[in-house]
Design a protein around this motif. Structure first.
Motif, PDB file in Angstrom:
ATOM      1  N   ALA A  57      -3.564  -1.707  -7.611  1.00  0.00           N
ATOM      2  CA  ALA A  57      -2.979  -0.362  -7.670  1.00  0.00           C
ATOM      3  C   ALA A  57      -3.687   0.414  -8.765  1.00  0.00           C
ATOM      4  O   ALA A  57      -3.798  -0.062  -9.896  1.00  0.00           O
ATOM      5  CB  ALA A  57      -1.489  -0.464  -7.971  1.00  0.00           C
ATOM      6  N   TYR A  85      -0.434   5.890 -10.657  1.00  0.00           N
ATOM      7  CA  TYR A  85      -0.747   4.540 -11.158  1.00  0.00           C
ATOM      8  C   TYR A  85      -1.707   4.572 -12.353  1.00  0.00           C
ATOM      9  O   TYR A  85      -2.194   3.532 -12.807  1.00  0.00           O
ATOM     10  CB  TYR A  85      -1.287   3.651 -10.033  1.00  0.00           C
ATOM     11  CG  TYR A  85      -0.316   3.574  -8.869  1.00  0.00           C
ATOM     12  CD1 TYR A  85       1.051   3.578  -9.108  1.00  0.00           C
ATOM     13  CD2 TYR A  85      -0.764   3.523  -7.551  1.00  0.00           C
ATOM     14  CE1 TYR A  85       1.962   3.548  -8.062  1.00  0.00           C
ATOM     15  CE2 TYR A  85       0.141   3.487  -6.500  1.00  0.00           C
ATOM     16  CZ  TYR A  85       1.495   3.508  -6.763  1.00  0.00           C
ATOM     17  OH  TYR A  85       2.390   3.478  -5.727  1.00  0.00           O
ATOM     18  N   SER A  88      -1.356   2.131 -15.358  1.00  0.00           N
ATOM     19  CA  SER A  88      -0.587   0.958 -14.863  1.00  0.00           C
ATOM     20  C   SER A  88       0.816   0.869 -15.475  1.00  0.00           C
ATOM     21  O   SER A  88       1.222  -0.181 -15.971  1.00  0.00           O
ATOM     22  CB  SER A  88      -1.340  -0.347 -15.159  1.00  0.00           C
ATOM     23  OG  SER A  88      -2.609  -0.320 -14.588  1.00  0.00           O
ATOM     24  N   LEU A  93       4.595   1.027 -11.093  1.00  0.00           N
ATOM     25  CA  LEU A  93       4.089  -0.080 -10.265  1.00  0.00           C
ATOM     26  C   LEU A  93       5.221  -0.886  -9.634  1.00  0.00           C
ATOM     27  O   LEU A  93       5.063  -1.433  -8.541  1.00  0.00           O
ATOM     28  CB  LEU A  93       3.202  -1.009 -11.102  1.00  0.00           C
ATOM     29  CG  LEU A  93       1.868  -0.431 -11.594  1.00  0.00           C
ATOM     30  CD1 LEU A  93       1.032  -1.503 -12.269  1.00  0.00           C
ATOM     31  CD2 LEU A  93       1.069   0.174 -10.442  1.00  0.00           C
ATOM     32  N   THR A 191       2.255   4.116  -0.448  1.00  0.00           N
ATOM     33  CA  THR A 191       2.735   4.222  -1.833  1.00  0.00           C
ATOM     34  C   THR A 191       4.066   4.967  -1.851  1.00  0.00           C
ATOM     35  O   THR A 191       4.168   6.063  -1.302  1.00  0.00           O
ATOM     36  CB  THR A 191       1.698   4.975  -2.687  1.00  0.00           C
ATOM     37  OG1 THR A 191       1.422   6.230  -2.058  1.00  0.00           O
ATOM     38  CG2 THR A 191       0.408   4.198  -2.810  1.00  0.00           C
TER      39      THR A 191
END
Ligand SMILES: Cc1cc2nc3c(=O)[nH]c(=O)nc-3n(C[C@H](O)[C@H](O)[C@H](O)COP(=O)(O)OP(=O)(O)OC[C@H]3O[C@@H](n4cnc5c(N)ncnc54)[C@H](O)[C@@H]3O)c2cc1C
Length: 334
Positions: A57, A85, A88, A93, A191
């Motif tokens: 991701a 994303y 992160s 996520l 997503t």
């Protein structure tokens, strides 16, 4: 006879169980490159039997997906690209991992036990209502893991009865998976809508020409015995001759000699290089917890009773201010 049949049935059941496993490894990366600990997590996942998939991701992570598709043991690379994303963030996520889990029903979900995995997987486990198993160092069977407790002084074998096993993997305990020879398929996953509860603004990373501490083959670490930050130059000079990373004990970090990203130990980084040279470090258990799996340990300490000598393969009882420059000079002549 009855016993023999029973054993055969058990073996068949075990092999079926192994084949029915499917593990999702959450890839850690920079959008440009895979972080090495992901390769260790893939090896751990492969030990469970069954299929190994990886989730990448990121914002623009096609390169990483490509890199992962060549890693041995990976069957499928799931790719999710979205501006959310960036950095992160676990908040962003987690919904993605939950949606992916709903689609594929993995039996195991894992990541490396780095800052990334440690902040992400507990959240995923909580949302799945399962207990995570952290920082595993071995896998006995698909539901039984080994981890260290009491600063590495005892090993704990944990049987996990959760429907989905969520765990983080200690990188130094599993070999890195080979980065060539694999031929995984690649698939885009949808997503979920961004959560938007937190925003990634930026990061300041330490820049160093030396190798990264957790992946270096040689590590030279200094402790309180160095007496000041300036004296760490002795270790940098030695490290430069050996293409080594430089680490430190917590006492050296707490005294302000060096920044805390150099700390090795229970509350620092875990390293297991080919060669670890401990200079002016006494060898407290909390320090040993971070380096005692190193292949060869060399200790330099003026106190012959220092506990570090109990784990050292080679010990030099000497004043570091004399011994270290001498070693550096000898290496320069080579
Ligand atoms: C919860 C907890 C977590 C912790 N986590 C960590 C951790 O992650 N990492 C960590 O390192 N520690 C950690 N500690 C701290 C740990 O207990 C020790 O205090 C620390 O490791 C000691 O660091 P040191 O060996 O550098 O210092 P010291 O114990 O003071 O040892 C210095 C050594 O240098 C030697 N020396 C002095 N002068 C010279 C000289 N001229 N030449 C050669 N040798 C010399 C001395 O003989 C001595 O052995 C933790 C502690 C707690 C309670």
């Amino acid at each position: 006879m009855f016993k023999i049949i029973n054993k055969q049935i058990l073996r068949q059941v075990a092999s079926l169980l192994h084949r029915s496993q499917s593990t999702l490894v959450i890839a850690e990366h920079t959008n440009e490159k895979l972080t090495p600990i992901t390769l260790n997590a893939i090896t751990a996942a492969s030990k469970l039997g069954g299929e190994v998939s990886c989730l990448v991701a990121g914002t623009d992570c096609a390169k990483v997906a490509e890199e992962l598709s060549k890693v041995q043991g990976v069957k499928k690379v799931l790719v999710a690209q979205h501006a959310a994303y960036k950095g992160s963030l676990p908040e962003e996520l987690t919904p993605l991992i939950l949606a992916t889990q709903q689609q594929f029903s993995f039996t195991h979900i894992c990541a490396g036990a780095s800052a990334f995995g440690k902040s992400l997987l507990p959240r995923v486990a909580a949302k799945l209502d399962v207990a995570p198993v952290s920082d595993i160092i071995a896998i006995k069977s698909p539901d039984t893991f080994v981890r260290t407790i009491y600063a590495g002084n005892a090993l704990c074998t944990v049987k996990c009865n959760e429907k989905v096993k969520v765990f983080t993997v200690r990188g130094t305990s599993f070999e890195a998976a080979l980065t060539t020879g694999g031929s995984a398929t690649s698939e885009q996953v949808s997503t979920p809508a961004p959560v938007g509860m937190s925003e990634w603004l930026g990061q300041n990373l330490t820049k160093s020409d030396r190798p990264e501490l957790t992946s270096a083959k040689v590590v030279v670490s200094g402790g309180r015995g160095l007496k000041s930050g300036d004296n760490f130059k002795l270790l940098y000079d030695l490290a430069d001759q050996m293409h080594a990373a430089v680490g430190a004990s917590r006492a050296a970090v707490d005294a302000g000699f060096v920044p805390n990203d150099m700390q090795v130990g229970q509350t620092g980084k875990i390293v297991a290089p080919e060669l670890y040279i401990a200079v002016g470090i006494s060898g407290a258990i909390q320090h040993l917890a971070g380096m005692k799996d190193s292949k060869t340990i060399v200790a330099i300490n003026k106190d012959p009773e220092a506990p570090i000598f109990q784990v050292a393969d080679y010990g030099l009882v000497a004043d570091l201010f004399k011994a270290v420059p001498e070693m550096t000079e000898l290496l320069k002549k080579k």
